[in-house]
Design an enzyme around this catalytic site. Structure first.
Site, PDB file in Angstrom:
ATOM      1  N   ALA A 166       0.228   0.455  -4.930  1.00  0.00           N
ATOM      2  CA  ALA A 166       1.351   0.808  -5.578  1.00  0.00           C
ATOM      3  C   ALA A 166       3.155   1.632  -5.485  1.00  0.00           C
ATOM      4  CB  ALA A 166       1.039   1.303  -7.212  1.00  0.00           C
ATOM      5  N   TYR A 167       2.415   3.149  -4.768  1.00  0.00           N
ATOM      6  CA  TYR A 167       4.085   3.403  -4.501  1.00  0.00           C
ATOM      7  C   TYR A 167       5.320   2.509  -3.387  1.00  0.00           C
ATOM      8  CZ  TYR A 167       7.240   6.914  -3.108  1.00  0.00           C
ATOM      9  OH  TYR A 167       8.191   7.752  -2.901  1.00  0.00           O
ATOM     10  N   SER A 168       3.837   2.098  -2.273  1.00  0.00           N
ATOM     11  CA  SER A 168       4.678   1.153  -1.387  1.00  0.00           C
ATOM     12  C   SER A 168       4.925  -0.066  -1.901  1.00  0.00           C
ATOM     13  CB  SER A 168       2.839   1.115  -0.599  1.00  0.00           C
ATOM     14  OG  SER A 168       2.785   2.008   0.366  1.00  0.00           O
ATOM     15  N   SER A 170       6.168  -0.876  -4.646  1.00  0.00           N
ATOM     16  CA  SER A 170       7.882  -0.276  -5.324  1.00  0.00           C
ATOM     17  C   SER A 170       8.407  -0.801  -4.816  1.00  0.00           C
ATOM     18  CB  SER A 170       7.268   0.565  -6.153  1.00  0.00           C
ATOM     19  OG  SER A 170       7.028   1.938  -5.925  1.00  0.00           O
ATOM     20  N   LYS A 171       8.473   0.451  -3.753  1.00  0.00           N
ATOM     21  CA  LYS A 171       9.388   0.519  -2.599  1.00  0.00           C
ATOM     22  C   LYS A 171       9.382  -0.659  -1.751  1.00  0.00           C
ATOM     23  CE  LYS A 171       9.884   4.801  -3.473  1.00  0.00           C
ATOM     24  NZ  LYS A 171      11.367   5.531  -4.366  1.00  0.00           N
TER      25      LYS A 171
END
Length: 260
Positions: A166-168, A170-171
């Site tokens: 998710a973090y990857s 989103s970035k």
């Protein structure tokens, strides 16, 4: 921190401004002469940040996932200061540290809502207002500019990272958003850029286990996490008149992990 740029008379908005990285960026902008609005959802942390940073700081408590709240905050900031010169999209959450088959859809959605959709909403509202304001004559010659937008992405948006889907994602979306908005505003005198830090010594870094920390450290050739002041110094340049032809650029702050 030594100050190389004169941002006197500039108004800046820093989202996630009450956290460690946001506060460090705000401190650098203030030292260069700007006034700063901190946008954050955490009312107590905002109060602490304003006390910590002192004069020329104001605050707005809001959830950047809510379109109406973002639009209202942007309009209020513009009315209060007369213009918005700098936007730093820094707000973000880490999310679950798990392989994708163990993650919850609700958590994945929350990370994208804050990190990517929230950045979109803030950029949409603020850039719309930046386009309406007069271009400012640069301090040392050059081309007049209406504003700067700096997005705090992540090296994980370039490389991905196990147990951080998710973090990857989103970035990576923030990086693509940066490039697209830069093209939209290329003739408006609005510079839109992003930085891609490796892990920094912030509250987010404290959320991970010792094993995860060691795994991240092993990926950084310089063998350390980036310092908040190092990120802030890059943001200062990207927010200054010296950044007058770099738009759509993604600036590496990874200690050599991914220098492209």
């Amino acid at each position: 921190m030594s100050v190389r740029y004169d941002l006197s008379g500039r108004c800046a908005i820093v989202t996630g401004g009450a956290g460690g990285l946001g506060r460090g960026i705000a401190r650098a902008l203030l030292a260069a002469g700007a006034s700063v609005e901190l946008w954050d959802q955490d009312a107590n942390a905002l109060t602490e940040a304003v006390v910590d940073l002192g004069r020329r700081v104001s605050r707005r408590q809001l959830d950047i996932r809510v379109a109406g709240a973002v639009e209202e905050a942007a309009q209020a900031a513009f009315a209060s200061h007369g213009r918005i010169d700098i936007l730093v999209n820094n707000a973000g959450v880490l999310g679950e540290v798990k392989p994708i088959w163990e993650t919850s859809p609700e958590n994945f959605q929350r990370v994208l809502q804050v990190n990517l959709f929230g950045t979109y909403l803030v950029t949409r509202s603020v850039v719309g207002l930046m386009r309406q304001q007069a271009a400012r004559a640069p301090s040392a010659g050059g081309h007049p500019l209406r504003g700067h937008v700096v997005n705090i992405a992540s090296i994980q948006g370039k490389e991905g990272m196990p147990m951080a889907s998710a973090y990857s994602a989103s970035k990576a979306g923030m990086i693509a958003l940066t490039k697209s908005v830069a093209r939209d505003t290329a003739t408006d005198g609005i510079m839109v850029t992003a930085v891609t830090p490796s892990a920094a010594e912030t509250a987010m870094a404290k959320e991970i286990s010792a094993e995860r920390r060691a795994e991240i450290m092993a990926r950084i050739p310089m063998g350390r996490f980036v310092e908040v002041d190092e990120v802030a110094r890059m943001v200062l340049w990207l927010s200054s008149d010296d950044c007058s032809f770099s738009t759509g650029g993604i600036f590496d702050l990874s200690g050599g992990r991914a220098s492209y």
